[in-house]
Scaffold this active site. Structure first.
Site: not given
Length: 485
Positions: A256-259
RNA sequence: GGCCCCGUCGUCUAGCGGCCUAGGACUCUGGCUUCUCAAGCCAGCUACGAGGGUUCGAAUCCCUUCGGGGCUACCA
Protein backbone atom coordinates in the site's frame (compact mmCIF):
# COMPACT_ATOMS: atom_id res chain seq x y z
CA UNK A 1 -4.53 -29.80 -25.20
CA UNK A 2 -3.25 -28.33 -28.40
CA UNK A 3 -5.49 -25.34 -28.90
CA UNK A 4 -3.79 -21.99 -29.07
CA UNK A 5 -3.15 -20.34 -25.75
CA UNK A 6 -4.99 -17.15 -24.97
CA UNK A 7 -4.16 -15.34 -21.74
CA UNK A 8 -5.94 -12.30 -20.46
CA UNK A 9 -5.07 -9.48 -18.14
CA UNK A 10 -8.27 -7.98 -16.80
CA UNK A 11 -7.73 -5.31 -14.20
CA UNK A 12 -10.40 -3.28 -12.56
CA UNK A 13 -8.85 0.19 -12.64
CA UNK A 14 -10.06 1.62 -9.34
CA UNK A 15 -6.75 3.47 -9.01
CA UNK A 16 -3.35 3.60 -10.64
CA UNK A 17 -2.04 0.17 -11.53
CA UNK A 18 0.33 -0.93 -8.79
CA UNK A 19 3.22 -3.35 -8.71
CA UNK A 20 0.96 -6.27 -7.86
CA UNK A 21 -1.21 -5.66 -10.89
CA UNK A 22 1.81 -5.20 -13.07
CA UNK A 23 3.42 -8.39 -11.86
CA UNK A 24 0.23 -10.22 -12.86
CA UNK A 25 0.16 -8.45 -16.22
CA UNK A 26 3.81 -9.30 -16.76
CA UNK A 27 3.26 -12.99 -16.09
CA UNK A 28 0.18 -13.04 -18.31
CA UNK A 29 2.11 -11.35 -21.08
CA UNK A 30 5.21 -13.51 -20.68
CA UNK A 31 3.15 -16.68 -20.73
CA UNK A 32 1.32 -15.62 -23.87
CA UNK A 33 4.59 -14.75 -25.57
CA UNK A 34 6.30 -17.91 -24.35
CA UNK A 35 3.60 -20.10 -25.83
CA UNK A 36 3.19 -18.07 -28.98
CA UNK A 37 -0.37 -17.43 -27.89
CA UNK A 38 -2.55 -14.36 -27.66
CA UNK A 39 -2.39 -11.71 -24.96
CA UNK A 40 -5.79 -10.18 -24.34
CA UNK A 41 -6.31 -7.01 -22.35
CA UNK A 42 -9.76 -6.37 -20.92
CA UNK A 43 -11.01 -3.64 -18.65
CA UNK A 44 -13.32 -4.75 -15.86
CA UNK A 45 -15.26 -1.62 -15.18
CA UNK A 46 -18.54 -3.02 -13.94
CA UNK A 47 -18.13 -1.20 -10.67
CA UNK A 48 -18.91 2.23 -12.04
CA UNK A 49 -18.69 3.82 -8.62
CA UNK A 50 -14.98 3.07 -8.34
CA UNK A 51 -13.61 2.87 -11.88
CA UNK A 52 -12.94 6.13 -13.71
CA UNK A 53 -11.98 6.97 -17.28
CA UNK A 54 -8.74 8.49 -16.04
CA UNK A 55 -7.72 5.27 -14.34
CA UNK A 56 -8.61 3.26 -17.43
CA UNK A 57 -6.45 5.49 -19.60
CA UNK A 58 -3.65 5.35 -17.04
CA UNK A 59 -3.78 1.55 -17.10
CA UNK A 60 -3.50 1.54 -20.87
CA UNK A 61 -0.59 3.98 -20.79
CA UNK A 62 1.24 2.05 -18.09
CA UNK A 63 1.06 -1.22 -19.98
CA UNK A 64 2.31 0.49 -23.11
CA UNK A 65 5.15 2.19 -21.26
CA UNK A 66 6.24 -1.13 -19.83
CA UNK A 67 6.22 -2.69 -23.26
CA UNK A 68 3.54 -5.24 -22.42
CA UNK A 69 1.85 -5.06 -25.79
CA UNK A 70 -1.47 -6.81 -26.24
CA UNK A 71 -2.98 -8.52 -29.26
CA UNK A 72 -6.62 -7.97 -28.37
CA UNK A 73 -8.09 -5.19 -26.32
CA UNK A 74 -8.53 -1.43 -26.06
CA UNK A 75 -7.02 0.58 -28.92
CA UNK A 76 -5.95 -2.49 -30.91
CA UNK A 77 -9.37 -4.14 -31.15
CA UNK A 78 -9.91 -7.77 -32.01
CA UNK A 79 -12.61 -10.25 -32.95
CA UNK A 80 -14.05 -10.61 -29.47
CA UNK A 81 -14.66 -7.01 -28.48
CA UNK A 82 -15.63 -4.69 -27.12
CA UNK A 83 -13.02 -5.05 -24.40
CA UNK A 84 -14.53 -2.70 -21.88
CA UNK A 85 -17.11 -4.50 -19.83
CA UNK A 86 -19.18 -1.35 -19.58
CA UNK A 87 -19.77 -1.73 -23.32
CA UNK A 88 -20.96 -5.31 -23.01
CA UNK A 89 -23.90 -4.81 -20.68
CA UNK A 90 -26.46 -6.26 -23.08
CA UNK A 91 -24.44 -9.44 -23.37
CA UNK A 92 -24.45 -9.97 -19.61
CA UNK A 93 -28.15 -9.17 -19.40
CA UNK A 94 -28.85 -11.78 -22.03
CA UNK A 95 -26.99 -14.47 -20.17
CA UNK A 96 -28.53 -13.53 -16.85
CA UNK A 97 -31.95 -13.92 -18.43
CA UNK A 98 -30.95 -17.29 -19.83
CA UNK A 99 -29.86 -18.45 -16.39
CA UNK A 100 -33.18 -17.25 -15.01
CA UNK A 101 -35.05 -19.15 -17.69
CA UNK A 102 -33.03 -22.27 -16.98
CA UNK A 103 -33.76 -21.91 -13.25
CA UNK A 104 -30.01 -21.79 -12.61
CA UNK A 105 -30.60 -18.34 -11.19
CA UNK A 106 -33.51 -16.68 -9.44
CA UNK A 107 -34.70 -13.27 -8.32
CA UNK A 108 -33.89 -12.41 -4.76
CA UNK A 109 -35.90 -9.73 -3.03
CA UNK A 110 -34.01 -9.58 0.23
CA UNK A 111 -32.92 -6.08 1.19
CA UNK A 112 -29.33 -5.26 2.10
CA UNK A 113 -30.47 -4.70 5.66
CA UNK A 114 -32.09 -8.12 5.85
CA UNK A 115 -29.00 -9.77 4.41
CA UNK A 116 -26.83 -7.98 6.88
CA UNK A 117 -29.05 -9.17 9.71
CA UNK A 118 -28.86 -12.81 8.70
CA UNK A 119 -25.09 -12.56 8.33
CA UNK A 120 -24.90 -11.13 11.79
CA UNK A 121 -27.00 -13.96 13.15
CA UNK A 122 -24.91 -16.57 11.37
CA UNK A 123 -21.76 -15.13 12.74
CA UNK A 124 -23.21 -15.08 16.23
CA UNK A 125 -24.36 -18.68 15.86
CA UNK A 126 -20.88 -19.56 14.62
CA UNK A 127 -22.03 -21.03 11.34
CA UNK A 128 -20.73 -20.34 7.85
CA UNK A 129 -21.99 -16.94 6.78
CA UNK A 130 -23.71 -16.54 3.46
CA UNK A 131 -27.02 -16.25 1.75
CA UNK A 132 -29.56 -18.53 3.37
CA UNK A 133 -31.51 -19.28 0.21
CA UNK A 134 -34.62 -17.54 1.41
CA UNK A 135 -35.76 -16.51 -2.07
CA UNK A 136 -34.76 -19.69 -3.82
CA UNK A 137 -38.28 -21.00 -4.26
CA UNK A 138 -40.61 -18.07 -4.03
CA UNK A 139 -44.26 -18.58 -5.00
CA UNK A 140 -45.99 -16.22 -7.39
CA UNK A 141 -47.91 -14.75 -4.46
CA UNK A 142 -44.75 -14.03 -2.50
CA UNK A 143 -43.18 -12.39 -5.51
CA UNK A 144 -46.10 -10.10 -6.15
CA UNK A 145 -46.22 -9.26 -2.47
CA UNK A 146 -42.57 -8.21 -2.54
CA UNK A 147 -43.15 -6.22 -5.70
CA UNK A 148 -46.13 -4.52 -4.12
CA UNK A 149 -43.79 -3.48 -1.33
CA UNK A 150 -41.69 -1.82 -3.98
CA UNK A 151 -38.75 -4.15 -3.52
CA UNK A 152 -36.17 -4.42 -6.27
CA UNK A 153 -34.74 -7.83 -7.06
CA UNK A 154 -31.19 -8.94 -7.72
CA UNK A 155 -30.40 -12.00 -9.81
CA UNK A 156 -28.82 -14.67 -7.72
CA UNK A 157 -27.10 -17.83 -8.92
CA UNK A 158 -28.29 -21.09 -7.45
CA UNK A 159 -25.37 -23.06 -6.06
CA UNK A 160 -26.25 -26.75 -6.12
CA UNK A 161 -25.26 -29.15 -3.35
CA UNK A 162 -21.90 -30.79 -3.77
CA UNK A 163 -18.49 -29.36 -4.32
CA UNK A 164 -16.24 -27.89 -6.97
CA UNK A 165 -12.78 -29.27 -7.56
CA UNK A 166 -10.34 -27.87 -10.04
CA UNK A 167 -6.65 -28.07 -10.76
CA UNK A 168 -4.77 -24.88 -10.09
CA UNK A 169 -1.57 -24.96 -12.12
CA UNK A 170 0.36 -23.46 -9.24
CA UNK A 171 -1.35 -24.91 -6.20
CA UNK A 172 -2.50 -28.28 -7.43
CA UNK A 173 -5.95 -29.68 -6.75
CA UNK A 174 -8.20 -27.28 -4.88
CA UNK A 175 -11.64 -28.19 -3.66
CA UNK A 176 -14.51 -26.14 -2.24
CA UNK A 177 -17.56 -27.61 -0.58
CA UNK A 178 -20.63 -25.69 -1.74
CA UNK A 179 -21.71 -25.44 1.89
CA UNK A 180 -19.19 -22.63 1.97
CA UNK A 181 -20.06 -21.17 -1.41
CA UNK A 182 -23.46 -19.58 -0.94
CA UNK A 183 -25.76 -18.48 -3.76
CA UNK A 184 -24.17 -15.36 -5.18
CA UNK A 185 -25.43 -12.27 -6.90
CA UNK A 186 -24.97 -11.93 -10.66
CA UNK A 187 -26.94 -8.77 -11.35
CA UNK A 188 -27.57 -5.80 -9.09
CA UNK A 189 -31.01 -4.46 -8.40
CA UNK A 190 -30.29 -1.67 -10.89
CA UNK A 191 -29.64 -4.25 -13.58
CA UNK A 192 -25.88 -3.85 -13.75
CA UNK A 193 -23.72 -6.98 -13.80
CA UNK A 194 -21.26 -8.02 -11.14
CA UNK A 195 -17.72 -9.29 -11.56
CA UNK A 196 -18.85 -12.87 -10.95
CA UNK A 197 -21.06 -12.77 -14.01
CA UNK A 198 -19.01 -10.60 -16.34
CA UNK A 199 -15.67 -12.29 -15.78
CA UNK A 200 -16.97 -15.75 -16.51
CA UNK A 201 -19.07 -14.75 -19.50
CA UNK A 202 -16.21 -12.80 -21.04
CA UNK A 203 -13.60 -15.46 -20.50
CA UNK A 204 -15.84 -17.93 -22.30
CA UNK A 205 -16.92 -15.60 -25.09
CA UNK A 206 -13.41 -14.28 -25.63
CA UNK A 207 -12.12 -17.85 -25.75
CA UNK A 208 -9.63 -17.39 -22.95
CA UNK A 209 -7.69 -20.60 -22.31
CA UNK A 210 -5.58 -19.58 -19.31
CA UNK A 211 -6.54 -17.49 -16.32
CA UNK A 212 -3.44 -16.31 -14.49
CA UNK A 213 -4.55 -13.91 -11.77
CA UNK A 214 -3.95 -12.94 -8.17
CA UNK A 215 -4.60 -15.45 -5.44
CA UNK A 216 -7.25 -13.19 -3.93
CA UNK A 217 -9.50 -14.59 -6.63
CA UNK A 218 -8.82 -18.21 -5.75
CA UNK A 219 -11.90 -18.61 -3.63
CA UNK A 220 -14.12 -17.05 -6.28
CA UNK A 221 -13.18 -19.75 -8.77
CA UNK A 222 -16.01 -22.12 -7.83
CA UNK A 223 -18.48 -19.34 -8.60
CA UNK A 224 -16.83 -18.71 -11.93
CA UNK A 225 -17.02 -22.40 -12.76
CA UNK A 226 -20.67 -22.43 -11.76
CA UNK A 227 -21.36 -19.78 -14.40
CA UNK A 228 -19.52 -21.83 -17.01
CA UNK A 229 -21.79 -24.75 -16.20
CA UNK A 230 -24.89 -22.60 -16.54
CA UNK A 231 -23.55 -21.37 -19.88
CA UNK A 232 -23.31 -24.95 -21.02
CA UNK A 233 -19.55 -25.01 -21.31
CA UNK A 234 -18.09 -28.50 -21.17
CA UNK A 235 -15.63 -29.05 -18.32
CA UNK A 236 -12.82 -29.86 -20.73
CA UNK A 237 -13.29 -26.39 -22.19
CA UNK A 238 -12.91 -24.54 -18.91
CA UNK A 239 -9.87 -22.32 -18.89
CA UNK A 240 -6.84 -23.44 -16.95
CA UNK A 241 -6.52 -21.59 -13.66
CA UNK A 242 -3.29 -20.43 -12.06
CA UNK A 243 -3.45 -18.20 -9.01
CA UNK A 244 -0.37 -16.07 -8.57
CA UNK A 245 1.02 -15.34 -5.09
CA UNK A 246 0.76 -11.84 -3.70
CA UNK A 247 3.40 -9.17 -3.81
CA UNK A 248 3.64 -7.81 -0.28
CA UNK A 249 5.07 -4.68 1.27
CA UNK A 250 8.22 -4.37 3.37
CA UNK A 251 6.49 -5.76 6.41
CA UNK A 252 4.21 -8.65 5.71
CA UNK A 253 1.27 -6.39 5.01
CA UNK A 254 -0.30 -6.02 1.62
CA UNK A 255 1.37 -3.44 -0.55
CA UNK A 256 0.00 0.00 0.00
CA UNK A 257 1.01 3.63 -0.13
CA UNK A 258 2.12 3.26 3.45
CA UNK A 259 5.00 0.92 2.79
CA UNK A 260 6.77 1.85 -0.37
CA UNK A 261 5.31 3.48 -3.39
CA UNK A 262 3.05 1.23 -5.36
CA UNK A 263 1.97 3.26 -8.35
CA UNK A 264 3.97 2.58 -11.50
CA UNK A 265 3.72 6.26 -12.36
CA UNK A 266 5.90 6.98 -9.33
CA UNK A 267 8.63 4.61 -10.52
CA UNK A 268 8.54 6.22 -13.90
CA UNK A 269 9.09 9.65 -12.40
CA UNK A 270 11.90 8.35 -10.25
CA UNK A 271 13.81 7.22 -13.28
CA UNK A 272 13.34 3.50 -13.16
CA UNK A 273 13.52 1.81 -16.54
CA UNK A 274 10.60 -0.34 -17.66
CA UNK A 275 12.93 -3.22 -18.31
CA UNK A 276 14.29 -3.00 -14.77
CA UNK A 277 10.83 -2.94 -13.26
CA UNK A 278 9.79 -5.94 -15.32
CA UNK A 279 13.01 -7.80 -14.62
CA UNK A 280 12.66 -7.26 -10.88
CA UNK A 281 8.96 -8.05 -10.81
CA UNK A 282 9.59 -11.22 -12.76
CA UNK A 283 11.79 -12.39 -9.92
CA UNK A 284 8.96 -11.95 -7.45
CA UNK A 285 7.29 -15.32 -7.37
CA UNK A 286 9.19 -16.78 -10.27
CA UNK A 287 12.73 -17.72 -11.16
CA UNK A 288 14.28 -19.25 -14.23
CA UNK A 289 15.43 -22.15 -12.08
CA UNK A 290 19.11 -21.40 -12.27
CA UNK A 291 21.16 -18.51 -10.91
CA UNK A 292 20.30 -16.06 -13.66
CA UNK A 293 18.71 -12.87 -12.46
CA UNK A 294 19.54 -10.15 -14.92
CA UNK A 295 17.40 -11.07 -17.88
CA UNK A 296 15.94 -9.21 -20.83
CA UNK A 297 12.29 -9.16 -21.75
CA UNK A 298 13.11 -11.48 -24.62
CA UNK A 299 14.76 -13.95 -22.29
CA UNK A 300 11.82 -13.73 -19.93
CA UNK A 301 9.51 -14.74 -22.74
CA UNK A 302 11.72 -17.66 -23.60
CA UNK A 303 12.13 -18.85 -20.03
CA UNK A 304 8.76 -18.16 -18.45
CA UNK A 305 6.64 -21.14 -17.50
CA UNK A 306 3.86 -21.45 -14.96
CA UNK A 307 5.58 -24.49 -13.44
CA UNK A 308 8.35 -22.25 -12.16
CA UNK A 309 5.94 -19.88 -10.45
CA UNK A 310 5.95 -19.99 -6.67
CA UNK A 311 2.97 -20.56 -4.47
CA UNK A 312 4.17 -18.38 -1.61
CA UNK A 313 3.94 -14.59 -1.42
CA UNK A 314 6.96 -12.37 -2.03
CA UNK A 315 8.05 -9.18 -0.33
CA UNK A 316 8.83 -6.17 -2.46
CA UNK A 317 12.40 -4.92 -1.94
CA UNK A 318 13.20 -1.47 -3.26
CA UNK A 319 16.95 -2.00 -2.75
CA UNK A 320 17.01 -4.92 -5.12
CA UNK A 321 14.97 -3.01 -7.68
CA UNK A 322 17.53 -0.22 -7.47
CA UNK A 323 20.39 -2.66 -7.96
CA UNK A 324 18.75 -4.09 -11.04
CA UNK A 325 17.92 -0.62 -12.34
CA UNK A 326 21.60 0.29 -11.99
CA UNK A 327 22.56 -2.80 -13.93
CA UNK A 328 20.10 -1.92 -16.68
CA UNK A 329 21.36 1.65 -16.88
CA UNK A 330 24.94 0.44 -17.24
CA UNK A 331 23.81 -1.82 -20.05
CA UNK A 332 22.21 1.04 -21.99
CA UNK A 333 23.77 2.20 -25.24
CA UNK A 334 24.78 5.84 -25.30
CA UNK A 335 21.84 6.79 -27.48
CA UNK A 336 19.39 4.96 -25.23
CA UNK A 337 20.88 6.53 -22.15
CA UNK A 338 20.61 9.92 -23.81
CA UNK A 339 16.99 9.31 -24.75
CA UNK A 340 16.05 8.46 -21.16
CA UNK A 341 18.08 11.28 -19.63
CA UNK A 342 16.99 14.24 -21.72
CA UNK A 343 13.44 14.52 -20.33
CA UNK A 344 14.78 14.50 -16.78
CA UNK A 345 17.32 17.21 -17.61
CA UNK A 346 14.82 19.51 -19.23
CA UNK A 347 12.25 18.91 -16.52
CA UNK A 348 14.85 19.82 -13.90
CA UNK A 349 15.63 23.00 -15.82
CA UNK A 350 19.25 22.04 -16.36
CA UNK A 351 19.01 22.31 -20.13
CA UNK A 352 16.50 23.77 -22.53
CA UNK A 353 17.23 21.31 -25.27
CA UNK A 354 19.50 23.09 -27.71
CA UNK A 355 21.77 21.06 -29.97
CA UNK A 356 24.93 22.22 -28.21
CA UNK A 357 23.47 21.29 -24.83
CA UNK A 358 22.48 17.87 -26.06
CA UNK A 359 25.93 17.37 -27.55
CA UNK A 360 27.53 18.18 -24.20
CA UNK A 361 25.13 15.88 -22.36
CA UNK A 362 25.97 13.12 -24.77
CA UNK A 363 29.68 13.66 -24.21
CA UNK A 364 29.23 13.66 -20.43
CA UNK A 365 26.89 10.70 -20.07
CA UNK A 366 29.57 8.01 -20.34
CA UNK A 367 31.38 9.25 -17.24
CA UNK A 368 28.27 9.06 -15.07
CA UNK A 369 26.70 5.92 -16.46
CA UNK A 370 28.14 3.61 -13.84
CA UNK A 371 27.60 6.10 -11.04
CA UNK A 372 23.84 6.29 -10.95
CA UNK A 373 21.08 3.92 -10.01
CA UNK A 374 18.13 5.92 -11.27
CA UNK A 375 17.80 8.28 -14.24
CA UNK A 376 16.57 11.07 -12.01
CA UNK A 377 20.12 11.36 -10.64
CA UNK A 378 21.39 12.60 -14.00
CA UNK A 379 20.47 16.28 -13.51
CA UNK A 380 22.32 16.53 -10.22
CA UNK A 381 25.37 14.78 -11.69
CA UNK A 382 25.63 17.02 -14.73
CA UNK A 383 24.40 20.24 -13.22
CA UNK A 384 27.94 21.66 -12.82
CA UNK A 385 28.41 21.65 -16.58
CA UNK A 386 25.43 23.89 -17.25
CA UNK A 387 24.87 26.24 -14.35
CA UNK A 388 25.12 29.91 -15.23
CA UNK A 389 25.74 31.24 -11.73
CA UNK A 390 28.21 28.66 -10.51
CA UNK A 391 28.88 28.51 -6.77
CA UNK A 392 30.68 26.03 -4.54
CA UNK A 393 28.35 24.10 -2.26
CA UNK A 394 28.06 25.74 1.13
CA UNK A 395 29.29 22.64 2.95
CA UNK A 396 32.41 22.46 0.82
CA UNK A 397 33.59 26.05 0.94
CA UNK A 398 35.52 25.62 4.18
CA UNK A 399 37.45 22.73 2.65
CA UNK A 400 39.24 24.91 0.12
CA UNK A 401 39.98 28.01 2.16
CA UNK A 402 42.94 26.59 4.07
CA UNK A 403 46.51 27.41 3.06
CA UNK A 404 47.25 24.08 1.46
CA UNK A 405 44.17 24.30 -0.73
CA UNK A 406 44.99 27.84 -1.73
CA UNK A 407 48.44 26.70 -2.78
CA UNK A 408 46.98 23.84 -4.72
CA UNK A 409 44.59 26.09 -6.57
CA UNK A 410 47.20 28.75 -7.29
CA UNK A 411 49.62 26.19 -8.59
CA UNK A 412 46.96 24.47 -10.68
CA UNK A 413 45.98 27.73 -12.26
CA UNK A 414 49.56 28.46 -13.17
CA UNK A 415 50.15 25.03 -14.70
CA UNK A 416 46.87 24.84 -16.52
CA UNK A 417 46.91 28.27 -18.09
CA UNK A 418 49.60 27.56 -20.70
CA UNK A 419 48.03 24.29 -21.78
CA UNK A 420 47.37 24.30 -25.50
CA UNK A 421 45.75 20.89 -25.60
CA UNK A 422 42.78 20.66 -23.25
CA UNK A 423 41.76 17.07 -22.62
CA UNK A 424 41.71 14.78 -19.61
CA UNK A 425 45.14 13.35 -20.36
CA UNK A 426 46.87 16.73 -20.65
CA UNK A 427 45.03 18.06 -17.61
CA UNK A 428 45.95 15.03 -15.52
CA UNK A 429 49.59 15.16 -16.63
CA UNK A 430 49.89 18.81 -15.76
CA UNK A 431 48.22 18.51 -12.41
CA UNK A 432 50.07 15.38 -11.36
CA UNK A 433 53.38 16.91 -12.26
CA UNK A 434 52.94 19.97 -10.10
CA UNK A 435 50.68 18.84 -7.28
CA UNK A 436 51.80 15.29 -6.68
CA UNK A 437 55.33 15.14 -7.94
CA UNK A 438 56.53 18.62 -7.05
CA UNK A 439 54.43 19.54 -4.05
CA UNK A 440 54.40 15.97 -2.79
CA UNK A 441 50.72 16.00 -1.93
CA UNK A 442 48.48 13.00 -1.65
CA UNK A 443 46.25 12.73 -4.74
CA UNK A 444 43.04 12.78 -2.73
CA UNK A 445 44.05 16.01 -1.02
CA UNK A 446 45.31 17.76 -4.10
CA UNK A 447 42.63 16.70 -6.55
CA UNK A 448 39.98 17.13 -3.89
CA UNK A 449 40.58 20.87 -3.78
CA UNK A 450 40.49 21.17 -7.57
CA UNK A 451 37.34 19.07 -7.63
CA UNK A 452 35.53 21.36 -5.23
CA UNK A 453 36.67 24.45 -7.07
CA UNK A 454 35.61 23.23 -10.52
CA UNK A 455 32.56 21.09 -9.84
CA UNK A 456 31.44 22.74 -6.62
CA UNK A 457 31.22 19.52 -4.68
CA UNK A 458 33.31 16.88 -2.93
CA UNK A 459 31.55 14.29 -5.03
CA UNK A 460 31.68 14.46 -8.79
CA UNK A 461 32.33 12.45 -11.90
CA UNK A 462 36.02 11.77 -12.61
CA UNK A 463 37.85 15.09 -12.23
CA UNK A 464 39.94 15.33 -15.38
CA UNK A 465 37.12 14.26 -17.65
CA UNK A 466 34.84 16.72 -15.90
CA UNK A 467 37.29 19.56 -16.48
CA UNK A 468 37.72 18.60 -20.11
CA UNK A 469 33.96 18.78 -20.59
CA UNK A 470 33.73 22.03 -18.66
CA UNK A 471 36.30 23.60 -20.94
CA UNK A 472 39.48 25.45 -20.21
CA UNK A 473 37.98 28.86 -19.83
CA UNK A 474 35.31 27.91 -17.34
CA UNK A 475 37.62 25.62 -15.42
CA UNK A 476 40.25 28.30 -14.91
CA UNK A 477 37.65 30.90 -14.10
CA UNK A 478 36.20 28.67 -11.39
CA UNK A 479 39.59 27.95 -9.88
CA UNK A 480 40.38 31.66 -9.86
CA UNK A 481 37.03 32.40 -8.26
CA UNK A 482 37.65 29.76 -5.60
CA UNK A 483 40.81 31.57 -4.64
CA UNK A 484 38.75 34.57 -3.60
CA UNK A 485 36.58 32.60 -1.17
C1' G B 1 -15.43 -17.70 13.87
C1' G B 2 -15.76 -20.66 9.09
C1' C B 3 -13.54 -22.00 4.33
C1' C B 4 -9.15 -21.76 1.36
C1' C B 5 -3.94 -20.71 0.38
C1' C B 6 1.07 -20.26 2.12
C1' G B 7 5.88 -21.18 5.46
C1' U B 8 14.52 -22.20 3.14
C1' C B 9 19.48 -16.54 5.11
C1' G B 10 16.89 -9.58 6.90
C1' U B 11 14.70 -9.83 1.51
C1' C B 12 14.09 -12.50 -3.47
C1' U B 13 15.23 -17.36 -4.48
C1' A B 14 17.98 -22.67 -5.89
C1' G B 15 16.60 -27.27 -3.89
C1' C B 16 11.65 -31.70 -5.90
C1' G B 17 14.81 -38.59 -0.54
C1' G B 18 21.22 -39.22 -0.54
C1' C B 19 25.34 -34.37 -4.97
C1' C B 20 23.20 -29.85 1.31
C1' U B 21 28.62 -29.37 7.02
C1' A B 22 22.04 -25.96 2.10
C1' G B 23 23.96 -22.73 -3.58
C1' G B 24 23.08 -17.70 -6.01
C1' A B 25 21.39 -12.50 -5.83
C1' C B 26 20.15 -7.93 -3.01
C1' U B 27 21.26 -5.66 1.68
C1' C B 28 24.96 -5.24 5.52
C1' U B 29 30.30 -5.66 7.34
C1' G B 30 35.61 -5.93 6.24
C1' G B 31 39.38 -5.70 2.45
C1' C B 32 41.59 -4.79 -2.52
C1' U B 33 41.57 -1.12 -6.43
C1' U B 34 41.38 4.15 -6.51
C1' C B 35 41.45 11.66 -7.92
C1' U B 36 35.90 11.85 -4.82
C1' C B 37 31.61 8.94 -5.67
C1' A B 38 30.52 4.75 -8.06
C1' A B 39 31.68 0.38 -10.68
C1' G B 40 34.68 -4.03 -10.33
C1' C B 41 37.10 -7.95 -7.44
C1' C B 42 37.81 -10.85 -2.74
C1' A B 43 36.11 -12.29 2.06
C1' G B 44 32.48 -12.54 6.02
C1' C B 45 27.59 -12.58 8.61
C1' U B 46 22.90 -14.91 8.46
C1' A B 47 18.03 -19.77 6.83
C1' C B 48 15.19 -25.26 6.11
C1' G B 49 8.94 -22.03 12.01
C1' A B 50 8.12 -26.14 15.86
C1' G B 51 6.95 -31.23 17.24
C1' G B 52 6.03 -36.00 15.82
C1' G B 53 6.31 -39.86 12.29
C1' U B 54 7.79 -42.79 7.32
C1' U B 55 12.88 -44.21 5.71
C1' C B 56 19.27 -47.04 5.96
C1' G B 57 18.84 -41.69 4.92
C1' A B 58 14.37 -35.77 4.90
C1' A B 59 14.80 -28.90 3.56
C1' U B 60 12.55 -32.47 0.33
C1' C B 61 6.96 -37.48 1.88
C1' C B 62 2.80 -37.78 5.92
C1' C B 63 0.41 -35.85 10.43
C1' U B 64 -0.15 -32.22 14.18
C1' U B 65 0.88 -27.55 15.80
C1' C B 66 2.30 -22.47 15.44
C1' G B 67 2.65 -18.31 12.35
C1' G B 68 1.22 -15.31 7.99
C1' G B 69 -2.31 -14.16 4.19
C1' G B 70 -6.92 -14.29 1.30
C1' C B 71 -12.12 -14.87 1.04
C1' U B 72 -16.51 -14.70 3.83
C1' A B 73 -20.27 -7.64 -0.58
C1' C B 74 -25.95 -5.72 -4.75
C1' C B 75 -16.00 -4.81 -4.60
C1' A B 76 -12.81 -7.06 -7.81
Amino acid sequence: MDKKVKVRFAPSPTGDLHVGNIRTALFDWAYARHTGGTFLFRIEDTDTTRVTDEYIQAAIDTLKWLGLNWDEGPEVGGDNGPYLQSQRLDIYAEWAQKFLDQKDAYHCYCTPAELEATREAQRAANVAPGYDGKCRNLTAEQISAYKAEGREAVVRMRMPDGSTTFIDEIRGEVSFDHKFVPDFVLVRADGSPLYTLAVAVDDVLMKVTHVLRGEDLLSSTPRQIRVYQAMGVKSEDYPVFAHLPFVMGQDNAKLSKRNGEVSIAWYREQGYLPEAICNYLALLGWSPGDDRENITMKELCELFTVEKVHSSPARFDMKKLEAINGDKIRALTLDEFLKWSLPFLTKAGIITGTDSEIALVKAALPIIQERIVKINEVPQMLKFLFVKDFAVEADSVSKITDDVSKDVLKRSLKELEPLTTWNHDSIEAALRACLIDEMGLKPRIAFGAVRIATTGSTISPPLFESMELLGKEASLARIAAALTL
